[in-house]
Design a protein around this motif. Structure first.
Motif, PDB file in Angstrom:
ATOM      1  N   GLY A   1      -8.895  77.983  62.312  1.00 15.46           N
ATOM      2  CA  GLY A   1      -9.679  79.293  61.995  1.00 15.46           C
ATOM      3  C   GLY A   1      -9.865  79.367  63.183  1.00 15.46           C
ATOM      4  O   GLY A   1      -8.958  79.419  64.230  1.00 15.46           O
ATOM      5  N   PRO A   2     -10.900  80.549  63.278  1.00 11.42           N
ATOM      6  CA  PRO A   2     -10.819  81.357  65.006  1.00 11.42           C
ATOM      7  C   PRO A   2     -11.088  81.042  65.987  1.00 11.42           C
ATOM      8  O   PRO A   2     -11.431  79.420  66.298  1.00 11.42           O
ATOM      9  CB  PRO A   2     -12.069  82.187  64.232  1.00 11.42           C
ATOM     10  CG  PRO A   2     -12.953  82.030  63.075  1.00 11.42           C
ATOM     11  CD  PRO A   2     -11.991  80.424  62.791  1.00 11.42           C
ATOM     12  N   ASP A   3     -10.193  81.203  66.953  1.00 12.79           N
ATOM     13  CA  ASP A   3     -10.086  80.829  68.223  1.00 12.79           C
ATOM     14  C   ASP A   3     -11.491  80.704  68.934  1.00 12.79           C
ATOM     15  O   ASP A   3     -11.652  81.081  69.523  1.00 12.79           O
ATOM     16  CB  ASP A   3      -8.882  81.817  69.349  1.00 12.79           C
ATOM     17  CG  ASP A   3      -8.420  80.688  69.860  1.00 12.79           C
ATOM     18  OD1 ASP A   3      -9.043  79.716  70.865  1.00 12.79           O
ATOM     19  OD2 ASP A   3      -8.208  81.546  70.945  1.00 12.79           O
ATOM     20  N   ASP A   4     -12.060  79.928  68.752  1.00 14.18           N
ATOM     21  CA  ASP A   4     -13.263  79.968  69.687  1.00 14.18           C
ATOM     22  C   ASP A   4     -13.702  78.437  69.931  1.00 14.18           C
ATOM     23  O   ASP A   4     -12.767  77.118  69.301  1.00 14.18           O
ATOM     24  CB  ASP A   4     -14.630  80.572  68.580  1.00 14.18           C
ATOM     25  CG  ASP A   4     -14.897  79.614  67.058  1.00 14.18           C
ATOM     26  OD1 ASP A   4     -13.867  78.480  66.802  1.00 14.18           O
ATOM     27  OD2 ASP A   4     -15.578  81.057  66.295  1.00 14.18           O
ATOM     28  N   ALA A   5     -15.645  78.656  70.695  1.00 15.34           N
ATOM     29  CA  ALA A   5     -15.210  76.209  70.314  1.00 15.34           C
ATOM     30  C   ALA A   5     -15.039  76.041  69.688  1.00 15.34           C
ATOM     31  O   ALA A   5     -15.194  75.146  70.003  1.00 15.34           O
ATOM     32  CB  ALA A   5     -16.961  77.138  71.420  1.00 15.34           C
ATOM     33  N   THR A   6     -15.941  76.639  68.141  1.00 14.15           N
ATOM     34  CA  THR A   6     -16.080  75.607  67.274  1.00 14.15           C
ATOM     35  C   THR A   6     -14.591  74.800  66.433  1.00 14.15           C
ATOM     36  O   THR A   6     -14.568  73.342  66.778  1.00 14.15           O
ATOM     37  CB  THR A   6     -16.931  75.615  66.456  1.00 14.15           C
ATOM     38  OG1 THR A   6     -17.982  76.471  66.470  1.00 14.15           O
ATOM     39  CG2 THR A   6     -16.298  74.719  64.822  1.00 14.15           C
ATOM     40  N   PHE A   7     -13.403  75.507  66.480  1.00  9.66           N
ATOM     41  CA  PHE A   7     -11.613  74.996  66.729  1.00  9.66           C
ATOM     42  C   PHE A   7     -11.374  73.908  67.602  1.00  9.66           C
ATOM     43  O   PHE A   7     -11.098  72.625  67.395  1.00  9.66           O
ATOM     44  CB  PHE A   7     -11.593  76.153  66.271  1.00  9.66           C
ATOM     45  CG  PHE A   7      -9.948  76.060  66.328  1.00  9.66           C
ATOM     46  CD1 PHE A   7      -9.088  75.914  65.631  1.00  9.66           C
ATOM     47  CD2 PHE A   7      -8.931  76.254  67.662  1.00  9.66           C
ATOM     48  CE1 PHE A   7      -7.880  75.548  65.193  1.00  9.66           C
ATOM     49  CE2 PHE A   7      -7.595  75.331  67.164  1.00  9.66           C
ATOM     50  CZ  PHE A   7      -7.166  75.538  65.623  1.00  9.66           C
ATOM     51  N   CYS A   8     -11.788  74.540  69.370  1.00  3.56           N
ATOM     52  CA  CYS A   8     -11.619  73.412  70.292  1.00  3.56           C
ATOM     53  C   CYS A   8     -12.178  72.197  69.434  1.00  3.56           C
ATOM     54  O   CYS A   8     -11.632  70.745  70.008  1.00  3.56           O
ATOM     55  CB  CYS A   8     -12.025  74.030  71.364  1.00  3.56           C
ATOM     56  SG  CYS A   8     -11.209  75.565  71.548  1.00  3.56           S
ATOM     57  N   GLU A   9     -13.611  71.826  69.542  1.00  6.14           N
ATOM     58  CA  GLU A   9     -14.436  71.089  69.164  1.00  6.14           C
ATOM     59  C   GLU A   9     -13.925  69.923  67.639  1.00  6.14           C
ATOM     60  O   GLU A   9     -13.024  68.868  67.908  1.00  6.14           O
ATOM     61  CB  GLU A   9     -16.009  71.200  69.010  1.00  6.14           C
ATOM     62  CG  GLU A   9     -16.531  71.689  69.512  1.00  6.14           C
ATOM     63  CD  GLU A   9     -17.718  72.402  69.567  1.00  6.14           C
ATOM     64  OE1 GLU A   9     -18.384  72.159  68.560  1.00  6.14           O
ATOM     65  OE2 GLU A   9     -19.192  72.749  70.596  1.00  6.14           O
ATOM     66  N   ARG A  10     -13.298  71.025  67.453  1.00  6.84           N
ATOM     67  CA  ARG A  10     -12.700  70.252  65.662  1.00  6.84           C
ATOM     68  C   ARG A  10     -11.153  69.434  66.012  1.00  6.84           C
ATOM     69  O   ARG A  10     -10.955  68.306  65.778  1.00  6.84           O
ATOM     70  CB  ARG A  10     -11.930  71.240  65.123  1.00  6.84           C
ATOM     71  CG  ARG A  10     -13.456  71.418  63.711  1.00  6.84           C
ATOM     72  CD  ARG A  10     -12.905  73.051  62.819  1.00  6.84           C
ATOM     73  NE  ARG A  10     -12.457  72.521  62.129  1.00  6.84           N
ATOM     74  CZ  ARG A  10     -11.472  73.269  61.450  1.00  6.84           C
ATOM     75  NH1 ARG A  10     -11.646  75.083  61.199  1.00  6.84           N
ATOM     76  NH2 ARG A  10     -10.751  72.804  60.963  1.00  6.84           N
TER      77      ARG A  10
END
Length: 64
Positions: free
Chosen positions: A16-25
């Protein structure tokens, strides 16, 4: 626990996009008991950075 919870596969590749949502996943998978398998992969799709991270479930992993 000898198998991942909720019928999840032993091997997972999160992307996914390298963003906070990806890090949370990725963080959620680690909290379930998955382990990182290698380093992250990054690519650029012309407008944003896309990340990928492989995770594996170790059959001997024990959750507390």
């Amino acid at each position: 626990m000898t198998a991942p919870p909720n019928g999840l596969p032993i091997y997972r590749l999160l992307t996914g996009p390298d963003d906070a949502t990806f890090c949370e996943r990725v963080s959620e998978a680690l909290a379930l008991g998955y382990e990182l398998h290698g380093g992250p992969s990054l690519t650029f799709d012309g407008s944003r950075v896309i990340a990928g991270q492989a995770l594996i479930w170790r059959a001997t992993h024990q959750q507390s």
